[in-house]
Design an enzyme around this catalytic site. Structure first.
Site, PDB file in Angstrom:
ATOM      1  N   ASP A 151       0.828  -1.203   0.000  1.00 49.93           N
ATOM      2  CA  ASP A 151       0.000   0.000   0.000  1.00 49.93           C
ATOM      3  C   ASP A 151       0.869   1.262   0.000  1.00 49.93           C
ATOM      4  OD1 ASP A 151      -2.314   1.461   0.006  1.00 49.93           O
ATOM      5  OD2 ASP A 151      -2.686   1.254   2.149  1.00 49.93           O
ATOM      6  N   HIS A 192       3.213   3.472  -8.938  1.00 49.68           N
ATOM      7  CA  HIS A 192       3.081   2.045  -9.229  1.00 49.68           C
ATOM      8  C   HIS A 192       4.357   1.504  -9.875  1.00 49.68           C
ATOM      9  CE1 HIS A 192      -1.027   2.244  -8.022  1.00 49.68           C
ATOM     10  NE2 HIS A 192      -1.413   2.992  -9.055  1.00 49.68           N
ATOM     11  N   LEU A 239      12.057 -19.930  -4.091  1.00 45.66           N
ATOM     12  CA  LEU A 239      10.897 -19.176  -3.615  1.00 45.66           C
ATOM     13  C   LEU A 239       9.742 -19.282  -4.600  1.00 45.66           C
ATOM     14  CD1 LEU A 239       9.658 -16.896  -1.710  1.00 45.66           C
ATOM     15  CD2 LEU A 239      10.620 -15.276  -3.362  1.00 45.66           C
TER      16      LEU A 239
END
Length: 241
Positions: free
Chosen positions: A21, A38, A132
């Site tokens: 956020d 962004h 991962l």
């Protein structure tokens, strides 16, 4: 191979989830368009993915685009979709080099066709990686996931594959988008907001929360390590004594 954790980072969460956020606020503070926030946030994704791999985290789930985000102005949504497609196209090679396996959850059919195609291509190209697992939550909503899970469960009962008396929490979990992954151990939320915003409502039942005032584009590798250090200091009892 993951770098062995330092003395102060011995308790590594198996699964970290992050609500990313603050991109818009970060851009506004600098007099930039939201799209630049962004874009900078995408760089943070790269940093965080890298350090999670180094620490030996097995799963990293990022709340990349919520079902509610479709309500944003069309120009911003279009820019986000283009950024997502570009990110996947450019970063897939990097994920290959870092042994990262890409996955995605959400109502992926709502994404533009070009995004879906690139997403499936990137998932396929990284499918054999063993490090991962990076899970992108796209067009994702926790309530929507639960509704879709109930529909899937009912279908199994109607087809005779499942007796309703067998339904419990474990069975229901197998009908959710996240059925192949363990529940998150640690949830990180940036920008200081104290809510989960319709994210992994079922899966966060016993997850440890960590909130930081840092906006997502400013979130550093050291900030992630601070969250893991705090996680390591907590005692998880799962309802016991």
């Amino acid at each position: 191979m993951p770098t062995p954790p330092s003395e102060e980072l011995k308790c590594i969460p198996r699964h970290i989830a992050i609500i990313m956020d603050g991109n818009g606020r970060w851009a506004k503070e600098r007099g930039l368009p939201r799209t630049e926030g962004h874009r900078s946030g995408a760089d943070t994704v790269r940093r965080v993915t890298e350090v999670c791999g180094e620490m030996g985290v097995e799963y990293l789930t990022l709340y990349a685009f919520s079902s509610e985000n479709w309500k944003r102005p069309k120009r911003e949504v279009d820019a986000l979709m283009k950024l997502l497609e570009q990110f996947l196209r450019v970063k897939t090679k990097e994920m290959q080099e870092q042994n990262v396996r890409l996955q995605a959850i959400g109502r992926l059919h709502d994404l533009p066709k070009s995004c879906q195609d690139q997403l499936h291509k990137s998932i396929e190209q990284t499918s054999q990686n063993t490090g991962l697992t990076l899970i992108l939550a796209l067009s994702y909503g926790g309530r929507e996931e639960i509704i879709d899970g109930v529909k899937s469960l009912l279908e199994s009962v109607e087809k005779g594959h499942l007796d309703k008396g067998m339904i419990d929490g474990d069975v229901f979990s197998k009908h959710l988008y996240t059925r192949y992954y363990p529940d998150p151990d640690l949830l990180i939320r940036t920008s200081g907001e104290l809510r989960i915003s319709n994210f992994l409502l079922w899966q966060l039942s016993y997850t440890e929360f960590y909130v930081t005032q840092k906006l997502w584009p400013d979130f550093s590798k050291e900030d992630l390590k601070d969250a893991v250090r705090e996680y390591g200091r907590r005692q998880r009892r799962f309802g016991g004594v």
